[in-house]
Every structure is written in structure tokens, then in C-alpha cells.
Design a protein around this motif. Structure first.
Motif, mmCIF file in Angstrom:
data_model
loop_
_atom_site.group_PDB
_atom_site.id
_atom_site.type_symbol
_atom_site.label_atom_id
_atom_site.label_comp_id
_atom_site.label_asym_id
_atom_site.label_seq_id
_atom_site.Cartn_x
_atom_site.Cartn_y
_atom_site.Cartn_z
ATOM 1 N N UNK A 55 0.825 -1.206 0.000
ATOM 2 C CA UNK A 55 0.000 0.000 0.000
ATOM 3 C C UNK A 55 0.865 1.264 0.000
ATOM 4 N N UNK A 56 1.949 1.221 0.732
ATOM 5 C CA UNK A 56 2.855 2.369 0.779
ATOM 6 C C UNK A 56 3.486 2.605 -0.601
ATOM 7 N N UNK A 57 3.908 1.541 -1.242
ATOM 8 C CA UNK A 57 4.518 1.660 -2.580
ATOM 9 C C UNK A 57 3.500 2.170 -3.582
ATOM 10 N N UNK A 58 2.281 1.649 -3.537
ATOM 11 C CA UNK A 58 1.221 2.099 -4.446
ATOM 12 C C UNK A 58 0.922 3.572 -4.202
ATOM 13 N N UNK A 59 0.874 3.980 -2.926
ATOM 14 C CA UNK A 59 0.636 5.391 -2.597
ATOM 15 C C UNK A 59 1.745 6.281 -3.138
ATOM 16 N N UNK A 60 2.991 5.844 -3.007
ATOM 17 C CA UNK A 60 4.122 6.618 -3.517
ATOM 18 C C UNK A 60 4.082 6.689 -5.055
ATOM 19 N N UNK A 61 3.718 5.590 -5.683
ATOM 20 C CA UNK A 61 3.621 5.572 -7.147
ATOM 21 C C UNK A 61 2.519 6.514 -7.620
ATOM 22 N N UNK A 62 1.381 6.507 -6.918
ATOM 23 C CA UNK A 62 0.284 7.404 -7.263
ATOM 24 C C UNK A 62 0.704 8.856 -7.101
ATOM 25 N N UNK A 63 1.391 9.163 -5.996
ATOM 26 C CA UNK A 63 1.869 10.525 -5.748
ATOM 27 C C UNK A 63 2.874 10.930 -6.825
ATOM 28 N N UNK A 64 3.762 10.032 -7.192
ATOM 29 C CA UNK A 64 4.746 10.340 -8.233
ATOM 30 C C UNK A 64 4.047 10.606 -9.569
ATOM 31 N N UNK A 65 3.024 9.833 -9.896
ATOM 32 C CA UNK A 65 2.277 10.040 -11.137
ATOM 33 C C UNK A 65 1.563 11.391 -11.107
ATOM 34 N N UNK A 66 0.959 11.748 -9.975
ATOM 35 C CA UNK A 66 0.293 13.041 -9.851
ATOM 36 C C UNK A 66 1.302 14.192 -9.970
ATOM 37 N N UNK A 67 2.455 14.047 -9.324
ATOM 38 C CA UNK A 67 3.505 15.070 -9.420
ATOM 39 C C UNK A 67 3.991 15.232 -10.863
ATOM 40 N N UNK A 68 4.149 14.101 -11.549
ATOM 41 C CA UNK A 68 4.584 14.144 -12.939
ATOM 42 C C UNK A 68 3.544 14.842 -13.813
ATOM 43 N N UNK A 69 2.266 14.524 -13.625
ATOM 44 C CA UNK A 69 1.208 15.187 -14.401
ATOM 45 C C UNK A 69 1.200 16.688 -14.124
#
Length: 121
Positions: free
Chosen positions: A12-26
Motif C-alpha cells: 500500500x505504501x509503494x502504491x501510494x508513492x507511485x500514485x503521488x509520483x504520477x500526480x507530481x509528474x502530471x
């Protein structure tokens, strides 16, 4: 805590970090697209202004050339030749200086033709 619970929490932590990274990239991509749109607009304005300057200078050069041809036509033994062509190696930031250099050259030509006309009499 069991290994399964720890693994699930880590997942869950990794998925949350990946989601945050995708949002930051967008967000970064949107911001960069806006910057590029502004830069493209500024460049288009500069190109338009340069095209107008080029048109004005072309008209000036044509006017100077016609006046020089008119002066040269007074001498039956001299042909003005072809009109000047743009020089691709000329630097745009020196355009005004180049154009101003034509005035003294034109006056020298006029004086030389007047002197030749006087001597021919």
C-alpha cells in the motif's frame, strides 16, 4: 504483526508513492506545457516583428537602390548592375547599423557621380 500484514502495508505504501509520483509528474507536465505555450507565443510575436522589420528594411533598400540607379543612369558608360541580394551571414541584431551604413555610401556615390559629371563637361 505477520509477514503478510507487513507485506500488505508495504505494498500500500509503494502504491501510494507511485500514485503521488504520477500526480507530481502530471502537474509538472501541465506546468511545463503552460511554460512552453507562453514561450511559443513570445517566439511567434518575435518572428512577426522580425518579418515586419525585414519588410521595412527591404523597402528601404529598394528605395536606396532606385535612387542610386537614377544617379548612375546619368553616366552613359556605367551600368548599375543587379540589385543587392540579402546576405545570409548578416546578423539580425545589427540590421539597423547595416541600414545606416547605406546612407554615407549613397552620398559618396552621389558625390562621385557629380564630380564625374563636372569633369566630363
Amino acid at each position: 504483526m505477520t509477514d503478510d500484514a507487513t507485506a500488505a502495508m508495504r505494498y500500500k505504501e509503494i502504491i501510494g508513492l507511485a500514485r503521488k509520483a504520477a500526480e507530481d509528474l502530471r502537474a509538472w507536465e501541465r506546468h511545463r506545457a503552460e511554460e512552453l505555450d507562453v514561450a511559443i507565443g513570445a517566439a511567434a510575436t518575435e518572428v512577426s516583428a522580425a518579418a515586419e522589420r525585414e519588410q521595412r528594411v527591404t523597402e528601404r533598400v529598394d528605395r536606396w537602390w532606385r535612387m542610386a540607379c537614377d544617379n548612375v543612369s546619368r553616366l552613359s558608360w556605367l551600368d548599375a548592375g543587379e540589385p543587392p541580394e540579402p546576405v545570409p551571414s548578416a546578423r539580425g541584431e545589427l540590421l539597423d547599423r547595416y541600414a545606416e551604413d547605406v546612407r554615407p555610401a549613397y552620398h559618396e556615390l552621389t558625390q562621385a557621380i557629380l564630380n564625374l559629371g563636372w569633369r566630363a563637361r
